[in-house]
Design a protein around this motif. Structure first.
Motif, PDB file in Angstrom:
ATOM      1  N   ALA A 176      -2.701  -9.785   5.725  1.00 39.15           N
ATOM      2  CA  ALA A 176      -3.836  -8.874   5.630  1.00 39.15           C
ATOM      3  C   ALA A 176      -4.498  -8.999   4.267  1.00 39.15           C
ATOM      4  N   ASP A 177      -5.801  -8.797   4.247  1.00 37.40           N
ATOM      5  CA  ASP A 177      -6.549  -8.841   2.994  1.00 37.40           C
ATOM      6  C   ASP A 177      -6.457  -7.468   2.330  1.00 37.40           C
ATOM      7  N   GLU A 178      -5.319  -7.219   1.697  1.00 40.11           N
ATOM      8  CA  GLU A 178      -5.097  -5.929   1.058  1.00 40.11           C
ATOM      9  C   GLU A 178      -4.176  -6.096  -0.137  1.00 40.11           C
ATOM     10  N   ALA A 221      -0.146  -7.648  -0.468  1.00 39.23           N
ATOM     11  CA  ALA A 221       0.271  -8.450   0.683  1.00 39.23           C
ATOM     12  C   ALA A 221       0.981  -9.728   0.248  1.00 39.23           C
TER      13      ALA A 221
END
Length: 366
Positions: free
Chosen positions: A302-304, A307
């Motif tokens: 995920a692009d967070e 991660a």
């Protein structure tokens, strides 16, 4: 035990990397260098890579057991004349150029053929200069040796042993065979990569949409186009016949596949790509050679925040060492935005099992 003395005329990327490797593998060696860039010499002295910075190509190099010609190719004639009456008869003279026939002819013209063995470390980088040199540049790279017919077998064996000590793989080739081989696997690809980049530039729209969406495949195949234009100009001017001949063959091959493309010949197009895939994969699966298999996986994440750190922590807690890690911002044929490279096959299998168990989608690279 006598200390071996090495000399370098030119201390850029390749010369600097060889000097660094000598300092690392043979720490008692004495290294002398000259470069027109005084900053490079000062940096090498400060790094402890060289012992002596020569003020010019003069008697400072007389004690050398090995003397490496690492200046640009067009300087070789003048440099050979300068060292002819300076080096001892026992000194082994070599170079690092990627074209060998010309330097052999130049060496013979000044009468130094009895102590010359051409050298070509098949390693490099798009970055240039001493500041980008590193000892590991030579590790597991082929280092081609092209002896003259006059040089002794003892000198050749000693040089072969030195190359092995530095971590490279020595391979002895005749200078003409070397130039044809490198024209095919090194020089022609640089011409093709640069031609492709120039084609895209001239074909792109005013808003640069091609440049904006250029992704992994285009970047991979054109990476070498970022190399020094001066160096590749000189290579093309010194290995012209071989490059031109192979370029003609390549153009004919492109014309042949264009005919299959225009005819929408599916069988021939499939064979074209399949034959290339099989032969290219054989480069990776062989036990030696410059194209090694890499033990890498791609992972969807995920692009967070956190991660990437989470995956690195999982692997660290399981005593799995990561060789390299990076984000693929553009993807074409490969799944997974995070690429992780490991050191061996056992490690990659273990990492894949653990990450899959944790719920990650993992794609193993072939």
């Amino acid at each position: 035990m006598n200390t071996t003395t090495f000399g370098f005329i030119g201390l850029g990327l390749i010369g600097g990397s060889i000097a660094r490797a000598i300092r690392e593998k043979l720490p008692q060696s004495h290294i002398i260098a000259f470069d027109i860039n005084q900053a490079s010499l000062e940096a090498a002295l400060l790094d402890g890579v060289i012992n002596t910075a020569a003020p010019a190509i003069d008697e400072t190099f007389t004690p050398c057991d090995y003397l490496f010609l690492c200046a640009p190719v067009q300087k070789n004639d003048d440099n050979l004349k300068a060292i002819k009456n300076i080096i001892s008869a026992e000194c082994l003279l070599t170079d690092v150029g990627s074209v060998k026939t010309g330097i052999h002819e130049a060496v013979e013209s000044v009468g130094l053929q009895a102590q010359f063995i051409g050298g070509h470390p098949m390693a490099g980088s798009e970055r240039v200069g001493y500041i980008n040199s590193k000892a590991i540049l030579l590790e597991n790279a082929y280092y081609i040796l092209s002896p003259t017919t006059s040089v002794s077998s003892d000198k050749l064996e000693a040089y072969r042993e030195l190359v092995t000590t530095l971590g490279a793989i020595p391979l002895v080739l005749d200078c003409k065979q070397h130039d044809y081989v490198t024209a095919a696997i090194s020089h022609l690809p640089h011409v093709i990569a640069s031609a492709l980049v120039n084609l895209v530039e001239s074909s792109d729209s005013e808003d640069g949409i091609m440049k904006m969406v250029a992704a992994g495949g285009f970047k991979d195949i054109t990476r070498i186009a970022s190399s020094s234009p001066v160096m590749w100009q000189q290579i093309c001017l010194t290995n012209t016949e071989n490059i031109s001949s192979l370029l003609t063959d390549y153009i004919n091959a492109l014309c042949a596949i264009r005919e299959k493309l225009d005819a929408k010949d599916g069988n021939e197009l499939h064979s074209f790509f399949d034959n290339a895939r099989i032969y290219r994969d054989s480069f990776i699966n062989t036990s030696s050679g410059p194209i090694k298999r890499d033990y890498a996986i791609q992972i969807d994440i995920a692009d967070e925040p956190g991660a990437l750190a989470a995956i690195a922590t999982i692997l660290a807690l399981n005593n799995i060492s990561i060789k390299n890690i990076g984000i693929a911002h553009n993807r074409e044929s490969e799944g997974g935005v995070l690429r992780i490279e490991f050191y061996n096959e056992d490690t990659i299998a273990k990492a894949k099992e653990i990450l899959t168990h944790k719920g990650y989608t993992v794609y193993e690279r072939s």
